[in-house]
Design a protein around this motif. Sequence first.
Motif, PDB file in Angstrom:
ATOM      1  N   PRO A  60      -7.177  -0.754  10.544  1.00 55.48           N
ATOM      2  CA  PRO A  60      -8.090  -0.339   9.463  1.00 55.48           C
ATOM      3  C   PRO A  60      -8.357   1.167   9.417  1.00 55.48           C
ATOM      4  O   PRO A  60      -8.391   1.751   8.329  1.00 55.48           O
ATOM      5  N   GLU A  91      -5.309   2.916   7.893  1.00 53.41           N
ATOM      6  CA  GLU A  91      -5.254   2.652   6.450  1.00 53.41           C
ATOM      7  C   GLU A  91      -6.299   3.492   5.708  1.00 53.41           C
ATOM      8  O   GLU A  91      -5.998   4.105   4.682  1.00 53.41           O
ATOM      9  N   GLN A 138       1.164  -3.987   8.800  1.00 45.70           N
ATOM     10  CA  GLN A 138      -0.236  -3.979   8.396  1.00 45.70           C
ATOM     11  C   GLN A 138      -0.938  -3.008   9.333  1.00 45.70           C
ATOM     12  O   GLN A 138      -1.096  -3.267  10.518  1.00 45.70           O
ATOM     13  N   TRP A 139      -1.312  -1.841   8.788  1.00 45.17           N
ATOM     14  CA  TRP A 139      -1.931  -0.800   9.594  1.00 45.17           C
ATOM     15  C   TRP A 139      -3.281  -1.223  10.144  1.00 45.17           C
ATOM     16  O   TRP A 139      -3.990  -2.044   9.540  1.00 45.17           O
ATOM     17  N   ILE A 149      -4.372   5.909   3.221  1.00 46.14           N
ATOM     18  CA  ILE A 149      -4.411   5.334   1.879  1.00 46.14           C
ATOM     19  C   ILE A 149      -5.785   5.658   1.299  1.00 46.14           C
ATOM     20  O   ILE A 149      -6.786   5.146   1.754  1.00 46.14           O
ATOM     21  N   ILE A 188       4.207  -0.800   3.983  1.00 45.91           N
ATOM     22  CA  ILE A 188       2.854  -0.978   4.494  1.00 45.91           C
ATOM     23  C   ILE A 188       2.137  -1.953   3.568  1.00 45.91           C
ATOM     24  O   ILE A 188       2.108  -1.745   2.350  1.00 45.91           O
ATOM     25  N   LEU A 199       0.803  -1.214   0.000  1.00 45.03           N
ATOM     26  CA  LEU A 199       0.000   0.000   0.000  1.00 45.03           C
ATOM     27  C   LEU A 199       0.840   1.271   0.000  1.00 45.03           C
ATOM     28  O   LEU A 199       0.424   2.298  -0.514  1.00 45.03           O
ATOM     29  N   LYS A 200       2.015   1.200   0.620  1.00 43.86           N
ATOM     30  CA  LYS A 200       2.869   2.384   0.743  1.00 43.86           C
ATOM     31  C   LYS A 200       4.265   1.919   1.146  1.00 43.86           C
ATOM     32  O   LYS A 200       4.411   0.923   1.839  1.00 43.86           O
ATOM     33  N   THR A 234       0.557   1.399  15.407  1.00 39.26           N
ATOM     34  CA  THR A 234      -0.128   1.578  14.129  1.00 39.26           C
ATOM     35  C   THR A 234      -0.738   0.295  13.572  1.00 39.26           C
ATOM     36  O   THR A 234      -1.440   0.336  12.570  1.00 39.26           O
ATOM     37  N   SER A 275      -1.259  -4.950   2.923  1.00 36.45           N
ATOM     38  CA  SER A 275      -2.660  -5.235   3.238  1.00 36.45           C
ATOM     39  C   SER A 275      -2.841  -6.497   4.062  1.00 36.45           C
ATOM     40  O   SER A 275      -3.841  -6.646   4.751  1.00 36.45           O
TER      41      SER A 275
END
Length: 124
Positions: A116, A119, A113-114, A123, A68, A4-5, A95, A70
């Motif tokens: 929810p 995220e 994995q942030w 994102i 980062i 994701l990042k 986080t 998912s």
Amino acid sequence: MAILKTYARLWSEDLDRALPPLVELVGEDPHLRFEFGEVELGAVGDFLVIAGPADAAAKLPKATTTVIVSDLGEVGTVLASHGAEVTFGPVQGPTGSYLFARHADGSEVEYVQWKPELEARIIR
């Protein structure tokens, strides 16, 4: 699983001095800022600044980047299939869930994995 990042990790002794030039260069305010043990972290754009005294930083696992993702469980499976070794974690942090892995080539990466809500906020 998706990336994701990705953050470039910067080490500093003073977060308040490290962030302003990045804020100006990136053109946005930090989207993360929190304390973690003896260090403070701030993220702006694709930079993650880890700040604190050198002795505190020396105690932390080293990584060249923070990624980062998912699905942290799936990351672990993919890494293992390519000969990587999880050197720390997975554990829960401020986080979300994270782990550190040493890839077969020797590079070290932090995977997160942030939570929810984090995220969803960062994102888009």
